[in-house]
Design a protein around this motif. Structure first.
Motif, PDB file in Angstrom:
ATOM      1  N   THR A  97      10.294   7.035  -0.655  1.00 33.30           N
ATOM      2  CA  THR A  97       9.738   7.229  -1.722  1.00 33.30           C
ATOM      3  C   THR A  97       9.513   8.777  -2.110  1.00 33.30           C
ATOM      4  OG1 THR A  97       7.731   7.434  -0.428  1.00 33.30           O
ATOM      5  CG2 THR A  97       8.296   5.191  -1.356  1.00 33.30           C
ATOM      6  N   ILE A  98      10.299   9.420  -1.678  1.00 35.97           N
ATOM      7  CA  ILE A  98      10.407  10.809  -1.731  1.00 35.97           C
ATOM      8  C   ILE A  98      10.574  11.158  -3.325  1.00 35.97           C
ATOM      9  CG2 ILE A  98      11.425  13.305  -1.258  1.00 35.97           C
ATOM     10  CD1 ILE A  98      11.904  12.012   1.693  1.00 35.97           C
ATOM     11  N   PRO A  99       9.965  11.874  -3.972  1.00 35.26           N
ATOM     12  CA  PRO A  99      10.367  11.799  -5.652  1.00 35.26           C
ATOM     13  C   PRO A  99      11.664  12.690  -5.754  1.00 35.26           C
ATOM     14  CG  PRO A  99       8.173  12.894  -5.089  1.00 35.26           C
ATOM     15  CD  PRO A  99       8.760  12.436  -3.652  1.00 35.26           C
ATOM     16  N   LYS A 100      12.337  12.190  -7.016  1.00 33.60           N
ATOM     17  CA  LYS A 100      13.397  12.883  -7.242  1.00 33.60           C
ATOM     18  C   LYS A 100      13.231  13.895  -8.692  1.00 33.60           C
ATOM     19  CE  LYS A 100      16.278   9.511  -5.418  1.00 33.60           C
ATOM     20  NZ  LYS A 100      17.624   9.960  -5.000  1.00 33.60           N
ATOM     21  N   LYS A 146       0.782  -1.077  -0.193  1.00 35.86           N
ATOM     22  CA  LYS A 146      -0.140  -0.072  -0.112  1.00 35.86           C
ATOM     23  C   LYS A 146       0.893   1.205  -0.041  1.00 35.86           C
ATOM     24  CE  LYS A 146      -3.704   0.638   2.441  1.00 35.86           C
ATOM     25  NZ  LYS A 146      -4.453   0.044   3.690  1.00 35.86           N
ATOM     26  N   ALA A 147       0.882   2.013  -0.973  1.00 39.88           N
ATOM     27  CA  ALA A 147       1.698   3.371  -1.028  1.00 39.88           C
ATOM     28  C   ALA A 147       0.506   4.538  -1.637  1.00 39.88           C
ATOM     29  CB  ALA A 147       2.662   2.887  -1.870  1.00 39.88           C
ATOM     30  N   GLY A 148       1.070   5.595  -1.686  1.00 39.41           N
ATOM     31  CA  GLY A 148       0.517   6.797  -2.639  1.00 39.41           C
ATOM     32  C   GLY A 148       0.275   6.632  -3.980  1.00 39.41           C
ATOM     33  N   ASP A 149      -0.178   7.216  -4.748  1.00 44.54           N
ATOM     34  CA  ASP A 149      -0.735   6.927  -6.222  1.00 44.54           C
ATOM     35  C   ASP A 149       0.647   7.055  -6.992  1.00 44.54           C
ATOM     36  OD1 ASP A 149      -2.715   6.226  -7.275  1.00 44.54           O
ATOM     37  OD2 ASP A 149      -3.722   7.954  -7.788  1.00 44.54           O
ATOM     38  N   ASP A 150       1.409   8.166  -6.710  1.00 41.13           N
ATOM     39  CA  ASP A 150       2.331   8.401  -7.976  1.00 41.13           C
ATOM     40  C   ASP A 150       3.859   8.292  -7.300  1.00 41.13           C
ATOM     41  OD1 ASP A 150       0.499   9.277  -9.696  1.00 41.13           O
ATOM     42  OD2 ASP A 150      -0.062  10.891  -8.804  1.00 41.13           O
ATOM     43  N   ILE A 151       4.238   7.046  -7.027  1.00 41.48           N
ATOM     44  CA  ILE A 151       5.613   6.754  -6.424  1.00 41.48           C
ATOM     45  C   ILE A 151       6.174   6.538  -7.935  1.00 41.48           C
ATOM     46  CG2 ILE A 151       5.079   6.208  -4.122  1.00 41.48           C
ATOM     47  CD1 ILE A 151       5.701   3.538  -4.887  1.00 41.48           C
ATOM     48  N   GLU A 152       7.386   7.090  -7.878  1.00 41.24           N
ATOM     49  CA  GLU A 152       8.095   7.055  -9.368  1.00 41.24           C
ATOM     50  C   GLU A 152       9.158   5.616  -9.414  1.00 41.24           C
ATOM     51  OE1 GLU A 152      10.203  10.788  -8.885  1.00 41.24           O
ATOM     52  OE2 GLU A 152      12.161   9.646  -8.250  1.00 41.24           O
ATOM     53  N   PRO A 153       9.287   5.682 -10.689  1.00 42.38           N
ATOM     54  CA  PRO A 153       9.959   3.977 -11.050  1.00 42.38           C
ATOM     55  C   PRO A 153      11.110   3.650  -9.970  1.00 42.38           C
ATOM     56  CG  PRO A 153       9.462   5.347 -13.104  1.00 42.38           C
ATOM     57  CD  PRO A 153       9.201   6.277 -11.785  1.00 42.38           C
ATOM     58  N   LEU A 154      11.892   4.619  -9.805  1.00 43.46           N
ATOM     59  CA  LEU A 154      13.066   3.950  -8.941  1.00 43.46           C
ATOM     60  C   LEU A 154      12.515   3.696  -7.354  1.00 43.46           C
ATOM     61  CD1 LEU A 154      16.146   4.086  -8.514  1.00 43.46           C
ATOM     62  CD2 LEU A 154      16.163   6.039  -7.422  1.00 43.46           C
ATOM     63  N   ALA A 155      11.736   4.317  -6.983  1.00 43.05           N
ATOM     64  CA  ALA A 155      10.960   4.053  -5.412  1.00 43.05           C
ATOM     65  C   ALA A 155      10.264   2.453  -5.877  1.00 43.05           C
ATOM     66  CB  ALA A 155      10.151   4.785  -5.155  1.00 43.05           C
TER      67      ALA A 155
END
Lengths: 249, 317, 547
Positions: free
Chosen positions: A211-214, A87-96
């Motif tokens: 999961t902090i976006p880069k 379970k995670a937020g909607d928009d986690i980026e590919p690296l995460a």
């Protein structure tokens, strides 16, 4: 042999995309969602290998909101054995996503991870490559043919020029092209059975993944409307324009 | 800092996608280096040395990297990355294969398929198959980027004079063995990646008439496409369908013949750089998005086009 | 359908099998579970998800929902926008005359009602049903009726998946299965393709007037804030429709600066050159309407046939082993232009009937008694004379309706019958006036292809064409010849076309079945009843979001 298949829940490919008026993203409310199409090929391939006896267990993993369970259930109805929802937020980026999957791989210890080659929402085409990088496993991307022999697989990759064939030692990460197979329909009785198959739910925080976006999405806009150009009088003029004005022939 | 562009080539000749990628790089920084890694790739380095805008070529000539497998190319990039603020490759199956791998090893994100450069850290890229355009900002120290080649003009192949630096690296062995590479069997380029696409619609009236497109396709090295209406009518196979439910194409030149321009079709080709429409109905919606429209009976126009192309070729000779 | 009779089909049994996850089917399921949680209930739905094939205006009267789920507000039903203002316009070409709301029959007053998306209400009802352990299977079409040896309905068979154009199984072939119910409830909506067969087989309509239909269009627009008045309901009659043709518009101001705008036209229209789609597009250019839409953006489009015959056309709704509910039977209240609450009520009545049938050994015919004692019957009875009066033309009908509805409140001691079925009403092309519709401007009015694009319609490629011609020659030899092929105009999705084949020197009838948005208009209006709409592969058709 065990296969882990990662699937993503995306806006259905038939749905006409609409950008939100405030340019913060695209409209997802009450929009039909379904499994990312090349992920279906990944699921199909894993189940085919299971049908043929090469594989004993197919585990499905998806990362996202509660509703991703529907996507996992679709894969279970096609014939996979069990599911994991992170379970995670909607928009986690590919690296995460790759880092999260690495966690699951270390826990599940599959011999192969199958993914779709890219998602039809963000169009990144990165996750499989990133996962194989951080696992330090070999990768086989955009695969349209896959054969298993003992501890290795032979694959055909769709490349712009044609096909490339590789032999890859397992464990490996494989990303699937639409040409790999034609996904089966889930029959109604199998959908019933899938409702009883287990889905483990894990909170992404418990995995300690950053999961902090880069990459920051500053805005999402509609594509510019293409304007009509000129009408040419005859074929001669057309060819001249293409040659000397547009320089495309 | 400088920008490193990874050249796409087959050890014999440089692919044109490299030229578009260099153009994108030039919008980020003027100091552009080009990495040519492969085996017996002197000819490629030669071709690259005169490219407009390239200051330096890094040549890695090593048998181990002959096939430019992702596991190897990413190792090379990681080794070089500390000298660069940006690393770019074309968003072809070549670039997409290794770029995310290289980025992830360095715990960096990657930005795919940029179609515009706003600033050195902010880019434009299409999402949802081009149905939305995102502006994204990279927060990583090194930007790993793949470039949508049709969005950038190619640089000139002459006018530059790059210095050539030979590099050597101790590349680790990998768990992958190269077996074979087959160029597509068809003499025609693949629809999804062709530089020119010529598509036919209902206006062709039957399957036989689709052959009228072949002659022109041969002369332009074009792939053949079709509208859904033509596929539904059985004129041509499913695999040729361009549109929302078929293939999405974005060639440099798209020629729509006898296609009215149903929006399902437009959705699949509106990203093309130049669109030509030939239709006898001047009200056809396709004219609304075509760069060049020709109102004509296609059965007359097609042979004429073929003839004109011959003339052009004669002049070129 | 695959020819091979030897296919092994799996069979599953439930107490109740419901066909269609619309308001009536979902209400049936929910009420059944409320009456007895032990009753096993499944719903199959041909749309890719619940709500995908639902299209409606919609100004919603909560009467039936109040009975079904009294705490719908607490359960966060998507019913938020109260009607706050009403207008009724009589349009002529340049202007519009306001009819004061106090002069309107009660049926047209919407105080206390809500502007909703019926598709979203159905999604929510689906969740409520699933919470009560109703099994819902979207993406599966009921393609055949299964009968018991005694002729009673035993259940249905779902469509085969993975069959190619020629009817041969593909690699992905997945045979349909048989779903059996002690009772099967058909809730397919207007002109359900199984409902049609049942009405014929059991002669359910032998005592009814011919059924009447309309075609309804709807678009959702995002408009400028200054043009938006949340809660406003606007209806119109008149321009651009000729006074002989039954129809009118709606324009509802919903949440988020959205407007639900649409048009309904009776399918008993007579001129084969009339194009309902173009009437609707043209309507939007009226100065009273265009000023609302100008600068806005169209975000959805859809069309669906609706059932208008009312009480006198209503077939018997029970038969051995099965019930017919909602618009599959025809419970819409035409003067109110509302069918959702009536459909839901018919589902509730069906559930009560089934409860008595399963546990008190009552015959399904008890439906009639419960129905006749319900407010639903009363409501349909009072509404019955409005629609048939429109055969006299718009003005006389409005005067009659005013007398019937305002003075007698629908209690006039006679019932006007419908005279013709809709497929019988077209005049010959040679006796009809061609209509020149204005060109689409791409701002307010759009071509059919761009419109269909917004519906998200898809059908898997290489499957049997689901619009079947009983006689493949008829479209050219009869319909084209006599009526100048009206399907090109009445189909709201551009499915039909005539193309001239140079080589064969003849015209060909083209069916772009991939475009079909499942509205059923062709099945209703085709003058020789030559087009038979059957279910395509499950999951095909439109993907409506907020319709």
């Amino acid at each position: 042999m065990k296969i882990l298949v990662a699937v993503k829940r995306v806006i259905d490919y038939n749905v006409q995309i609409r950008v939100k008026p405030d340019n913060s993203g695209v409209e997802k409310d009450n929009v039909k969602m379904s499994m990312n199409p090349p992920d279906e090929n990944a699921v199909e391939e894993a189940i085919k290998l299971k049908d043929s006896g090469e594989v004993t267990e197919v585990v499905i993993v998806s990362i996202g909101q509660e509703k991703c369970q529907d996507t996992i259930r679709t894969a279970l109805a096609m014939g996979a054995d069990r599911g994991i929802l992170v379970k995670a937020g909607d928009d986690i980026e590919p690296l995460a996503v790759a880092k999260t999957l690495k966690n699951i791989v270390e826990k599940e210890k599959p011999n192969m991870v199958l993914l779709g080659k890219q998602a039809i929402d963000d169009y990144c085409n990165q996750t499989g490559q990133m996962l194989s990088a951080i696992l330090n496993w070999p990768q086989g991307c955009f695969v349209s043919e896959l054969g298993i022999n003992d501890s290795a697989i032979t694959i055909s990759r769709e490349i712009d020029e044609g096909l490339e064939q590789l032999e890859i030692q397992l464990p490996a990460v494989v990303t699937c092209d639409l040409r790999l197979n034609e996904p089966r329909f889930a029959s109604l009785p199998n959908i019933m059975k899938a409702k009883k198959k287990p889905i483990e739910i894990i909170e992404i925080e418990s995995l300690g993944v950053d999961t902090i976006p880069k990459v920051k999405y500053l805005k999402v806009e509609e594509p510019p409307v293409r304007q009509g150009g000129v009408m040419v009088a005859d074929v001669k003029e057309l060819i001249q324009k293409l040659k000397y004005e547009a320089k495309v022939i | 800092m400088s920008v490193l562009v990874v050249a796409e080539h087959n050890n014999v000749s440089l692919k044109s996608s490299t030229l578009n990628t260099i153009q994108a790089a030039s919008q980020i920084d003027k100091d552009i280096h080009l990495l040519v890694c492969g085996f017996q790739n002197d000819e490629v380095v030669n071709q690259a040395s005169t490219l407009e805008g390239v200051n330096k070529i890094l040549q890695l000539n090593d048998e181990i990297i002959q096939h430019q497998l992702a596991e190897h190319v990413s190792q090379v990039i990681i080794n070089l990355s500390k000298n660069y603020s940006h690393i770019l490759a074309p968003s072809s199956t070549f670039g997409k294969n290794f770029m995310p791998r290289a980025a992830a090893i360095l715990d960096h994100s990657q930005i795919s398929d940029i179609s515009g450069v706003i600033s050195p850290d902010t880019f434009i890229r299409p999402i949802y198959a081009g149905n939305a355009i995102a502006t994204v900002q990279s927060l990583d120290p090194v930007k790993f980027i793949t470039v949508r080649t049709t969005s950038f003009e190619p640089v000139e192949i002459v006018g530059g004079s790059a210095s050539i630096e030979k590099i050597s690296l101790n590349l680790e062995g990998i768990a992958t063995k190269f077996l074979d590479r087959k160029e597509a069997k068809s003499e025609r380029p693949e629809l999804g990646s062709a530089r020119v696409v010529i598509s036919g619609g209902r206006g062709l009236e039957n399957g036989d008439n689709f052959k009228l497109l072949n002659e022109i396709a041969d002369k332009l090295n074009a792939a053949i496409g079709a509208s859904r209406a033509a596929v539904d009518a059985g004129y041509i196979g499913n695999e040729c369908q361009v549109g929302q439910t078929g293939k999405m194409v974005a060639p440099e030149l798209y020629i729509a013949v006898g296609i009215s321009g149903a929006i399902q079709h437009l959705a699949g080709m509106k990203e093309s750089k130049i669109i030509v429409a030939i239709n006898k109905d001047e009200e056809a919606p396709i004219f609304g998005i075509a760069d060049y429209g020709l109102k004509a009976d296609l059965f007359q126009a097609l042979p004429e086009i073929s003839k004109e192309l011959d003339l052009l070729n004669d002049i070129a000779k | 359908m695959i020819e091979n009779q030897n296919i092994q089909r799996e069979e599953m049994s439930y107490d109740v099998v419901i066909i269609g996850a619309g308001p009536s089917g979902l209400a049936t399921a929910i009420e059944l579970k409320k009456l007895n949680p032990e009753t096993s209930v499944c719903i199959i739905e041909k749309g890719s998800e619940v709500g995908a094939h639902i299209l409606s205006g919609n100004v919603f009267e909560t009467k039936a929902l109040d009975e079904l789920i009294p705490d719908w507000k607490e359960k966060n039903a998507p019913i938020k926008t109260k009607v706050s203002m009403e207008e009724f316009l009589f349009l002529n070409k340049k202007n519009g005359m306001n009819i004061p709301t106090w002069l309107l029959p009660k049926s047209l007053q919407n105080h206390g009602n809500y502007i909703i998306s019926l598709a979203n209400l159905c999604r929510w009802l689906g969740e409520q049903a699933e919470a009560l352990e109703v099994e819902i299977f979207p993406g599966f079409a009921a393609s055949e009726i299964i009968y018991n040896e005694d002729g009673s309905v035993a259940g249905i068979q779902t469509g085969d998946m993975g069959v190619d154009k020629e009817g041969q199984p593909k690699d992905t072939f997945e045979p349909g299965i048989i779903l059996k119910g002690k009772v099967t409830v058909f809730a397919e909506g207007c002109r359900g393709h199984l409902g049609k067969q049942l009405i014929k087989k059991f002669e359910l309509d032998k005592n009814s007037s011919p059924q009447q239909y309309g075609i309804g269009f709807k678009e959702i627009w995002e408009v400028d804030e200054t043009q938006h008045q949340e809660g406003k309901v606007l209806h119109s009659v008149g321009w651009p429709l000729d006074p002989k043709t039954y129809g009118g518009s709606f324009c509802y101001h919903a949440e988020n600066n959205q407007i639900y705008i649409g048009y309904v036209i009776g399918l008993d229209y007579q001129n084969p050159y009339l194009s309902p789609y173009d009437e609707f597009q043209q309507f939007k250019t009226h100065p009273k309407i265009s000023k609302i839409l100008k600068g806005g953006k169209r975000i959805s489009y859809g069309a669906r046939a609706l059932i208008e015959g009312g009480l006198q056309s209503l077939p018997q709704m029970h038969m051995p082993g099965a019930l017919l509910v909602g618009c599959d039977a025809g419970t819409l209240n035409m003067p109110k232009i509302k069918g959702s609450h009536t459909a839901m009520k018919s589902g509730i009545i069906a559930a009560e009937t089934i409860q008595q049938h399963l546990y008190d050994k009552k015959e399904l015919s008890v439906f009639d008694t419960i129905f006749k004692n319900s407010w639903l019957y009363q409501e349909l009875y009072e509404a019955r004379n409005v629609k048939p009066s429109f055969r006299w033309g718009l003005i006389p009908a409005m005067i009659f309706t005013a007398i019937d509805q305002l003075i007698f409140k629908g209690k006039l001691p006679f019932t006007l019958n419908h005279l013709h079925a809709d497929h019988e009403t077209l005049k010959l092309a040679k006796d009809s006036k061609k209509i020149d519709y204005p060109k689409y401007d791409g701002q307010l009015t759009f071509d059919k292809a761009s419109s269909v694009y917004l519906t998200g319609t898809n059908h898997a490629e290489n499957q049997i064409i689901h619009l079947q011609l009983k006689d493949p020659k008829l479209p050219i030899s009869y319909t084209l010849e006599k009526f100048d092929e009206p399907s090109i105009r009445y189909c709201p999705a551009g499915v039909y076309d005539i193309q001239y084949n140079k080589e064969k020197d003849e015209s060909e009838f083209i069916i772009n079945s991939q475009n079909c948005i499942h509205c059923k208009t062709c099945d209703i209006k085709e003058p020789s009843q030559n087009i038979n709409w059957v279910t395509p592969e499950g999951g095909g058709g439109p993907n409506y979001a907020n319709m």
